[in-house]
Design an enzyme around this catalytic site. Structure first.
Site, PDB file in Angstrom:
ATOM      1  N   ASP A 168       0.851  -1.189   0.000  1.00  0.00           N
ATOM      2  CA  ASP A 168       0.000   0.000   0.000  1.00  0.00           C
ATOM      3  C   ASP A 168       0.889   1.242   0.000  1.00  0.00           C
ATOM      4  O   ASP A 168       2.099   1.159   0.205  1.00  0.00           O
ATOM      5  CB  ASP A 168      -0.895  -0.029   1.236  1.00  0.00           C
ATOM      6  CG  ASP A 168      -2.080   0.932   1.146  1.00  0.00           C
ATOM      7  OD1 ASP A 168      -2.402   1.361   0.030  1.00  0.00           O
ATOM      8  OD2 ASP A 168      -2.673   1.227   2.193  1.00  0.00           O
ATOM      9  N   GLU A 210       2.658   4.823  -4.176  1.00  0.00           N
ATOM     10  CA  GLU A 210       2.648   5.713  -5.346  1.00  0.00           C
ATOM     11  C   GLU A 210       4.020   6.366  -5.609  1.00  0.00           C
ATOM     12  O   GLU A 210       4.298   6.612  -6.790  1.00  0.00           O
ATOM     13  CB  GLU A 210       1.583   6.799  -5.182  1.00  0.00           C
ATOM     14  CG  GLU A 210       0.158   6.295  -5.255  1.00  0.00           C
ATOM     15  CD  GLU A 210      -0.253   5.500  -4.041  1.00  0.00           C
ATOM     16  OE1 GLU A 210      -1.018   4.518  -4.211  1.00  0.00           O
ATOM     17  OE2 GLU A 210       0.197   5.827  -2.939  1.00  0.00           O
ATOM     18  N   ASP A 257      -9.141   3.852  -2.567  1.00  0.00           N
ATOM     19  CA  ASP A 257      -9.991   4.336  -1.484  1.00  0.00           C
ATOM     20  C   ASP A 257     -11.294   4.920  -2.017  1.00  0.00           C
ATOM     21  O   ASP A 257     -11.471   6.135  -2.142  1.00  0.00           O
ATOM     22  CB  ASP A 257      -9.238   5.393  -0.669  1.00  0.00           C
ATOM     23  CG  ASP A 257      -8.024   4.816   0.039  1.00  0.00           C
ATOM     24  OD1 ASP A 257      -7.953   3.580   0.177  1.00  0.00           O
ATOM     25  OD2 ASP A 257      -7.140   5.593   0.440  1.00  0.00           O
TER      26      ASP A 257
END
Length: 749
Positions: A346, A349, A427
């Site tokens: 997670d 990015e 999300d």
């Protein structure tokens, strides 16, 4: 140390028709602005082998059907491809909004995008790829092979415009006969997806966070007590000691091996999160070992970059370096010894808190391997950071046990990530709009080479209502990746958290999924070995039918059509859903069916005429399955009275299937003189056929079916009833369906 900012062009303006050469296979062409650009292009990180992109194939006499034009202005390369009027655009990777992409503009820049909406232009992944379906049903694909920030402009009808920093090649696949052929060709370039372990295709339950091992055990026990199928429970960041990766909280998760052992005894797997942000803290073994090996992303001054994430000040591994990837893989290998079954990457990015850009500065430096592009600024490697992290995690899991298939889930990715990891749509929110968007988002990822994806069922942010959660589970149980997940400050979002009626909807939905596991697993085997998609838009059934090209309430799993029932709530008004609207089905024969489980909150199911799909028992977890279980075949004859389908079987894990250790069976059915004969027409693999009963269900229409039993492998014959008898069976089936739907509606009102 300064990174590379991009190659300068010789003048402020340069334009013309791009030059081309054939690569990879028949019908695939690489386009460049000039021979010099071709020779000096950066290595491809999307292709499995960059040399394939850079090596022309000889002996071909075909020429491209469409020639892109280019214009170079102030360091930017603008590429334009004009296609016939009536062309429909899809793909563009992980994007929100409508399925048909005409009129949209996308920016490929991996971005943490909590609560994104239909107009958000950059999400967590980057796929500089467009699938164009021509008016005649043929299709072609366009890949801008650049890792840099890229604008994909589809605002002008039938025109693709791509803008990115100079210079980059454009790869065009096709036109080919169908969209599926384009995706198969793309897979030859960027690779097929990893073969998932079979257990990963079951239902996954997650929350940010289950705050203790006692709570995890309670969740597992409740699933089994309530008879709701589930295979996996996930551990979010709160299992860690102060959010330090590769550690466990000494009080709340004091004995992870014991926890996992207990989960395994109840048929559950355990997946644990690992983020890239490593706490900058001397004495923390991950930080110390990484600093010793000099693996951190650097600032322009040559010092490790420090940014704020969950643990506080963090440093970030530079996954563009082989030494960093090996270091990370070694940590993963040791981590797996705690009983870890899968890993969740997670925040990759990568996300940085307290930063306007939400990520690390573009001027930061990656000392990348030569074969990846060498030393470059972060702007060059930003979009592939998550993919390289997933690759390192995948490799670490392989080191831990080469006889098990790794399962990695990544939030950030790039075209090619499917080689290492599954993904989810980030999300999202607990709204009807996000439920609706989830279908298109999963389909776009599949159309961009990433078959194993799904949304957070029920929505991550906010509180779902019972009706919303039930409808979402009904659709989500049919997605390739099936996981429920919710944010830390929301109400409980487990299937039993919304009352008995919603709980029953979830139970029915997940039993459906588990009955379909043999079919779903077969689709993934085909995706892994041949590059075919798993979930596709409805128009794949008939690419020439323009009615279907914007249809977003249904999708296909092979020949199985899932038609969602949606009710949207805006400003207090309930809009008409599927129950009040005529369903738009593809042309041809589509026969409805259910498992005597029809409910207004569950999708309608149809099987395409000419198809056979395999079904299994509705186990509580995939580990309960046994090769000797009864095998069911659902059969829908075409207009010629024929049908065909396949079933792939193996150990469900490991790699014996690559050495012939599997059984791939082709079943056929054909009617002659009012007798339907069902038989095995072909087999592959060295597995011996299990001794088991075969249950054939022949669809007649209106949900009616004929049941017949035999032994798998033997010829089975079914005598067709008369037209009057068929009419009677169909009428009775429709009546029973209406009764079930009315009773379910009454209970839920």
């Amino acid at each position: 140390m300064a990174g590379y900012e991009g190659k300068a062009v010789t003048s402020d303006v340069n334009s013309g028709t791009m030059i081309y050469e054939p690569i990879l296979e028949e019908g695939v062409f690489r386009f460049d602005c000039s021979a010099d650009d071709r020779n000096t292009a950066f290595p491809s990180l999307s292709f499995v082998n960059s040399k394939v992109r850079d090596t022309p194939i000889m002996g071909t006499h075909t020429v491209p059907s469409y020639l892109p034009t280019f214009e170079c202005v102030l360091g930017q390369q603008l590429v334009k491809i004009e296609l016939p009027p009536g062309t429909s655009f899809y793909g563009t990777g992980e994007v929100s909004g409508q399925l048909e992409r005409t009129g949209k503009r996308v920016f490929t820049w991996n971005t943490a995008a909590w609560g994104y909406g239909p107009g958000t232009t950059s999400l967590y992944q980057s796929h500089p790829w467009v699938l164009a379906v021509l008016p005649n049903g043929e299709a072609l694909g366009v890949l801008a092979d650049t890792t840099r920030r890229c604008e994909i402009d589809l605002q002008k009808e039938s025109t693709i415009q791509i803008i990115a920093l100079s210079s980059y090649p454009v790869i065009i696949f096709g036109p080919f006969t169908s969209p599926t052929d384009v995706l198969i060709s793309l897979s030859h370039a960027v690779g097929t997806m990893f073969m998932p372990p079979k257990w990963s295709l079951g239902y996954h339950q997650c929350r940010w966070s289950y705050d203790s091992d006692a709570r995890v055990r309670e969740i597992a026990r409740t699933f089994r007590e309530k008879g709701i199928p589930c295979d996996v429970i996930w551990m979010d960041i709160d299992y860690m000691d102060g959010f330090r990766c590769f550690t466990f909280d000494k009080e709340r998760f004091s004995d992870p091996k014991s926890l996992v052992k207990d989960l395994h005894l109840s048929g559950f797997k355990a997946i644990w999160m690992l983020d890239p942000g490593i706490k900058s803290e001397e004495g923390y073994f991950v930080y110390d070992s990484g600093s010793e090996r000099d693996v951190w992303i650097q600032t322009t001054e040559g010092r490790p970059f420090v940014g704020e994430v969950w643990p506080g000040p963090c440093v970030f591994p530079d996954f563009t370096q082989s030494k960093a990837r090996s270091w990370w893989a070694g940590l993963v290998k040791d981590f797996i010894a705690n009983g870890v079954d899968g890993i969740w990457n997670d925040m990759n990015e990568p996300t940085v808190f307290k930063a306007v850009t939400k990520t690390i500065p573009e001027s930061n430096v990656h000392r990348g391997d030569t074969e990846l592009g060498g030393c470059q600024n972060h702007s060059h490697y930003h979009n592939v950071y998550g993919m390289l992290m997933a690759r390192s995690t995948y490799e670490g899991m392989t080191l831990a046990n080469e006889n098990k298939r790794p399962f990695v889930l990544t939030r950030a990715g790039f075209i090619g990530s499917q080689r290492y990891a599954a993904t989810w749509t980030g999300d999202n929110l607990s709204t009807w709009e996000h439920l609706h968007m989830s279908i298109s988002m999963v389909l776009q990822l599949g159309l961009s080479g990433q078959p194993l994806s799904g949304p957070d069922i029920g929505g991550f942010g906010g509180n779902a209502t019972p009706r919303l959660f039930g409808r979402w589970m009904g659709v989500g149980s049919m997605f390739p990746f099936c996981r429920g997940h919710s944010e830390d400050d929301t109400k409980d979002h487990e299937p039993w958290s919304f009352g008995e009626e919603c709980e029953e909807v979830c139970r029915l939905a997940l039993k459906r999924r588990y009955r379909l596991i043999p079919h779903i697993y077969t689709l993934f085997y085909m995706a892994h070995t041949r590059g075919t998609p798993v979930a596709t838009p409805t128009f794949f059934a008939d690419p020439k039918d323009v009615r279907l090209r914007t249809h977003e309430n249904s999708f296909l799993l092979g020949p199985l059509l899932i038609y969602a029932r949606f009710f949207f709530f805006f400003f207090g008004y309930e809009l008409l859903g599927l129950d009040q609207l005529q369903q738009v089905l593809p042309k041809g024969i589509w026969l409805s069916f259910d498992f005597d489980d029809s409910h207004p909150d569950l999708p309608a199911l149809y099987l395409q005429g000419g198809s056979i799909i395999p079904l299994g028992p509705p186990h509580q977890h995939i580990g309960e399955a046994n090769p000797t279980d009864d095998l069911s075949l659902l059969v829908a004859l075409d207009e010629h009275g024929k049908a065909k389908g396949i079933l792939f079987e193996d150990d469900g894990d490991g790699y014996e299937f690559t050495k012939g250790g599997y059984l791939l069976t082709t079943y056929v059915a054909e009617v002659e003189s009012s007798v339907v004969t069902v038989r095995v027409s072909k087999t592959e693999g060295s597995w011996k056929r299990p001794t088991r009963r075969l249950h054939v269900q022949l669809l007649l229409g209106g949900g009616a079916m004929l049941d017949a039993w035999s032994t798998d492998g033997e010829i089975l014959q079914i005598v067709m009833p008369s037209d009057i008898e068929v009419h009677s069976l169909v009428s009775a089936s429709k009546k029973q369906y209406k009764i079930r739907m009315e009773l379910a509606s009454a209970r839920s009102s």
